[in-house]
Design a protein around this motif. Structure first.
Motif: not given
Length: 482
Positions: A368-369, A387, A389-390, A393
């Motif tokens: 997770e982030v 970010s 998050q990128e 992912d």
């Protein structure tokens, strides 16, 4: 007459006939049962003995190529190198840049184009053997030699220009330079290092060109198969001493039923091994957050070799430290690692799946982030992609369906799991998290502690003050005597 060896396609498509039987005119071409049996044996023998150290340059294996999310990682963005994508019209701009770079290489070499090209022609048989037959069969020797001459010259000149900041002299734009750099490390965009070596030897600046490759990618002791192979070796670094000892131990006792080489089986399945009664491929922790809750901190390893991952405890007790090599994540990270993984998956490349195992281990930490955020704070990850998050992912995507070497980082995983399973460690981590998670709680604790010390000192002083001193006792004794 030369004996015909039946291909796999023929084994399935042609009709089997018994020895001595004829076939009608309307039957398809037939092979005998003996031919089919012999071909099966020959194909199997060829697979078993055909594993070599260096894989031939080939297309990405279908397991990755057919994955809808992975195709984007394997297609060139600006320039096609080698025969696989050569005829694709969308790379015409790249062809223009290749000719500019190749021409500059010829000018700087001090030799004529005829001399350089003829040297490639003379080596074309050996160079062709560096590729899988399928990808070069439509090119005759002249066409393949010219293609490799231009591409090899362009690659060597590109790397020299990048290291020495010479692109302005060639009027090549910075955006094209950046995308072309990514294209250099695609599996389907490789040319034999033998070709680059040949051209550098013929140039007038052999030493300078070799130094530039060392600066651009990394130095090497033995000649790599191609630039992607050199990148893999540079990233992984030398194997740890204990891994080498394991290899020597396994090779020294081939008759032992318990000794297994640390290389992956050709079927793609690793042997199920246990150490100390524990399974190193199983772990109850899922990500950085769970390690953090158990009191395990992330630390930056001393060098960036991807094998350099370890786990220690402070004073052999608490807290625990997971040491990770620093990694820079940007737009090139996905294509770079996916093509390295694809290279390791080539069926004719016998290797320890070092990159695949590293990405799998990293994917187990990043869920997770907040995992990415903590890795950034620990300076084991530098986010140049966007970010957090990128980044999460990205690693969740490229870490999908990987089959790593379970012996990679085995000792680290066992140590982490042992620490994680210790209830005392979990309790201490929870205590420190609840009471010392911020500077304010630490200051509050110190304030309370100071208050307790002062109170204790005041009480002790009062008790001591209430007790008669030696002088007072002496005076009372003298009064009684008088």
């Amino acid at each position: 007459m030369e004996e015909h060896i039946v291909s796999i396609e023929e084994l399935y498509s042609k009709k089997v006939v018994k020895s001595g039987e004829g076939s009608s005119s309307h039957d398809r071409p037939s092979i005998s049962r003996e031919e089919r049996f012999r071909s099966l044996t020959e194909v199997a023998a060829g697979v078993q003995t055909g594993v070599v150290k260096e894989a031939k340059i080939q297309k990405v294996i279908f397991l990755l190529r057919d994955h809808k999310h992975f195709v984007k990682y394997f297609e060139p963005r600006v320039v096609a190198l080698g025969p696989i994508h050569h005829d694709n019209k969308k790379y015409q701009l790249g062809e223009k840049y290749k000719l500019i770079l190749a021409n500059k290489f010829v000018e700087c070499s001090g030799k004529s184009i005829e001399v350089l090209y003829e040297a490639v022609v003379n080596e074309i048989k050996q160079l062709r053997e560096c590729f899988e037959e399928e990808v070069t069969k439509k090119y005759d020797d002249e066409a393949l030699a010219w293609m490799l001459f231009v591409d090899g010259s362009a690659i060597v000149q590109y790397i020299f220009s990048a290291v020495n900041n010479k692109f302005k002299e060639l009027n090549i734009k910075i955006d094209s330079i950046t995308f072309a750099q990514q294209d250099l490390f695609l599996l389907e965009n490789q040319v034999p290092y033998r070709l680059l070596n040949l051209l550098m030897n013929l140039s007038g600046k052999n030493d300078e060109l070799r130094i530039s490759i060392g600066s651009f990618i990394g130095s090497f002791r033995s000649e790599p198969a191609h630039l992607l192979d050199l990148l893999r070796t540079t990233l992984l670094g030398a194997q740890k001493e204990e891994e080498n000892n394991l290899t020597n131990k396994a090779s020294s006792s081939p008759g032992s039923s318990n000794s297994e080489p640390p290389s992956r089986k050709t079927c793609g399945i690793w042997p199920h091994r246990k150490k100390g009664g524990e399974d190193p491929d199983w772990q109850s922790y899922r990500n950085v957050q769970e390690l953090k809750s158990a009191g395990i901190q992330l630390k930056q390893s001393k060098n960036s070799n991807l094998r350099n991952i370890s786990f220690t405890r402070k004073f052999g007790f608490y807290p625990g430290y997971l040491w990770l090599p620093p990694i820079k994540v940007d737009d090139s990270t996905g294509p770079k690692f996916m093509n390295l993984i694809a290279y390791e998956m080539c069926l004719d490349f016998d290797n320890d799946f070092g990159i695949t195992s590293y990405i799998s281990f990293l994917d187990s930490l990043i869920d997770e982030v907040n995992d990415v955020k903590d890795m950034r704070k620990a300076h084991v990850l530098y986010n140049l992609l966007g970010s957090d998050q990128e980044v999460a992912d990205l690693f969740n995507e490229i870490g999908t369906d990987l089959v790593p070497n379970i012996e990679a980082y085995e000792d680290v995983k066992l140590k982490i799991q042992s620490y994680y399973d210790n209830n005392w460690m979990t309790w201490m981590a929870q205590f420190f998290h609840d009471h010392f998670s911020s500077p304010w709680t630490i200051l509050a604790f110190l304030g309370v502690l100071l208050g307790l010390v002062l109170t204790a000192a005041q009480t002790l002083y009062a008790v001591m003050a209430s007790q008669p001193g030696p002088c007072e006792k002496f005076c009372k004794l003298k009064l009684k005597e008088t």
